[in-house]
Design an enzyme around this catalytic site. Structure first.
Site, PDB file in Angstrom:
ATOM      1  N   THR A  20       2.160  -2.036   9.209  1.00  8.64           N
ATOM      2  CA  THR A  20       2.424  -2.826  10.063  1.00  8.64           C
ATOM      3  C   THR A  20       2.904  -4.232   9.424  1.00  8.64           C
ATOM      4  O   THR A  20       3.333  -5.176  10.224  1.00  8.64           O
ATOM      5  CB  THR A  20       1.220  -3.196  11.174  1.00  8.64           C
ATOM      6  OG1 THR A  20       0.244  -3.678  10.484  1.00  8.64           O
ATOM      7  CG2 THR A  20       0.982  -1.579  11.787  1.00  8.64           C
ATOM      8  N   HIS A  44      10.198 -23.398   8.524  1.00  9.58           N
ATOM      9  CA  HIS A  44       9.198 -24.157   9.243  1.00  9.58           C
ATOM     10  C   HIS A  44       7.696 -23.915   8.681  1.00  9.58           C
ATOM     11  O   HIS A  44       7.080 -24.797   8.803  1.00  9.58           O
ATOM     12  CB  HIS A  44       9.238 -23.508  10.817  1.00  9.58           C
ATOM     13  CG  HIS A  44      10.305 -24.154  11.529  1.00  9.58           C
ATOM     14  ND1 HIS A  44      10.387 -23.862  13.109  1.00  9.58           N
ATOM     15  CD2 HIS A  44      11.416 -24.666  11.301  1.00  9.58           C
ATOM     16  CE1 HIS A  44      11.518 -24.329  13.561  1.00  9.58           C
ATOM     17  NE2 HIS A  44      12.056 -24.915  12.462  1.00  9.58           N
ATOM     18  N   ASP A  91       1.010  -0.993   0.065  1.00 12.03           N
ATOM     19  CA  ASP A  91      -0.130  -0.096   0.220  1.00 12.03           C
ATOM     20  C   ASP A  91       0.698   1.272  -0.009  1.00 12.03           C
ATOM     21  O   ASP A  91       2.236   1.055  -0.160  1.00 12.03           O
ATOM     22  CB  ASP A  91      -0.927   0.022   1.243  1.00 12.03           C
ATOM     23  CG  ASP A  91      -0.215   0.073   2.697  1.00 12.03           C
ATOM     24  OD1 ASP A  91       1.083   0.136   2.661  1.00 12.03           O
ATOM     25  OD2 ASP A  91      -0.922   0.235   3.632  1.00 12.03           O
ATOM     26  N   HIS A 114       7.220 -30.330   9.718  1.00 13.57           N
ATOM     27  CA  HIS A 114       6.762 -29.167   9.318  1.00 13.57           C
ATOM     28  C   HIS A 114       5.810 -29.139   8.199  1.00 13.57           C
ATOM     29  O   HIS A 114       4.626 -28.748   8.159  1.00 13.57           O
ATOM     30  CB  HIS A 114       7.829 -28.201   9.049  1.00 13.57           C
ATOM     31  CG  HIS A 114       8.959 -27.887  10.333  1.00 13.57           C
ATOM     32  ND1 HIS A 114       8.531 -27.345  11.518  1.00 13.57           N
ATOM     33  CD2 HIS A 114      10.188 -28.329  10.510  1.00 13.57           C
ATOM     34  CE1 HIS A 114       9.310 -27.247  12.486  1.00 13.57           C
ATOM     35  NE2 HIS A 114      10.256 -27.844  11.846  1.00 13.57           N
ATOM     36  N   CYS A 135       3.179  -3.354   3.909  1.00 15.65           N
ATOM     37  CA  CYS A 135       2.324  -2.198   4.497  1.00 15.65           C
ATOM     38  C   CYS A 135       2.907  -1.780   5.716  1.00 15.65           C
ATOM     39  O   CYS A 135       3.888  -1.999   5.972  1.00 15.65           O
ATOM     40  CB  CYS A 135       0.861  -2.816   4.686  1.00 15.65           C
ATOM     41  SG  CYS A 135       0.436  -3.829   5.837  1.00 15.65           S
TER      42      CYS A 135
HETATM   43  C1  RB5 Z   1      -1.781   2.315   6.482  1.00 20.57           C
HETATM   44  O1  RB5 Z   1      -2.066   3.707   7.311  1.00 20.57           O
HETATM   45  C2  RB5 Z   1      -1.845   1.395   7.596  1.00 20.57           C
HETATM   46  O2  RB5 Z   1      -2.701   1.031   8.252  1.00 20.57           O
HETATM   47  C3  RB5 Z   1      -1.409   0.146   6.756  1.00 20.57           C
HETATM   48  O3  RB5 Z   1      -0.360   0.130   5.992  1.00 20.57           O
HETATM   49  C4  RB5 Z   1      -1.338  -1.175   7.511  1.00 20.57           C
HETATM   50  O4  RB5 Z   1      -0.398  -0.786   8.511  1.00 20.57           O
HETATM   51  C5  RB5 Z   1      -2.420  -1.881   7.836  1.00 20.57           C
HETATM   52  O5  RB5 Z   1      -2.338  -3.272   8.438  1.00 20.57           O
END
Ligand code: RB5
Length: 143
Positions: free
Chosen positions: A67, A98, A8, A133, A65
Site C-alpha cells: 500500500t 509543495h 518489502d 511551501h 510496499c
Molecule cells: C505486505 O503484505 C503489506 O502489508 C505491505 O506490503 C504494506 O502494504 C504495508 O503497509
C-alpha cells in the site's frame, strides 16, 4: 543523482525493474533490499534508507510496499525525511513541488509498473516551489 531504493516483498518486482530503469538513465542506485520474494517486514528496509537520506549519503529515496503506508509511516519517523505516498503523476509532481519530498513512496499493489515509472520521472524532474511551501515544511519537524 544518487538514489537509495527499498521495498518489502510486495514491492520487490517494481523495485528490481526501477533499479534497471534508473541505471539506464545514468543514475547511481543504492539498493537497501529486500532482494528476496519471501515475506518480510518493511521497517527493516525503510529505516536504513531513511538514515541514508537523513545523513545525505543519497540524494533522494524511493520506497515501495503493498500500500505504501508501511514504508511512509516508518520513513517519516526520521527527522528531515519527507516521505510522500503517490499513486498518480499529479500527486508525484505536487509532493515535490509543495512538500519537497525526499522519498517517493509508491503502493506497488495498486499502481501499474508503467505508472510507477511515470511517477518516478515526474518526481525527479519537478523542482520544489519554495516560498510559502518552505515555511510549511519548516514546521514539520519537532524536537
Ligand atoms: C505486505 O503484505 C503489506 O502489508 C505491505 O506490503 C504494506 O502494504 C504495508 O503497509
Amino acid at each position: 543523482m544518487k538514489i537509495g531504493i527499498c521495498s518489502d516483498h510486495a514491492g520487490l518486482d517494481y523495485k528490481t525493474r526501477l533499479i534497471a530503469y534508473l541505471l539506464g538513465k545514468g543514475h547511481e542506485v543504492v539498493n537497501f533490499g529486500t532482494d528476496s520474494p519471501e515475506s518480510c517486514d518493511y521497517p527493516d528496509y525503510a529505516h536504513p534508507l531513511a538514515e541514508a537520506v537523513r545523513k545525505g549519503e543519497v540524494d533522494a529515496g524511493i520506497a515501495l510496499c503493498g500500500t505504501g503506508n508501511g514504508m511512509a509511516l516508518t520513513l517519516n519517523h526520521h527527522k528531515g525525511v519527507r516521505a510522500c505516498l503517490a499513486w498518480n503523476t499529479e500527486i508525484a509532481r505536487l509532493c515535490k513541488e509543495h512538500n519537497d519530498a525526499n522519498v517517493l513512496v509508491m503502493p506497488a499493489r495498486f499502481v501499474s509498473y508503467r505508472m510507477a515509472v511515470m511517477m518516478v520521472r515526474t518526481w525527479m524532474e519537478t523542482k520544489f516551489a519554495g516560498g510559502r511551501h518552505k515555511r510549511r515544511i519548516d514546521k514539520i519537524d519537532i524536537d
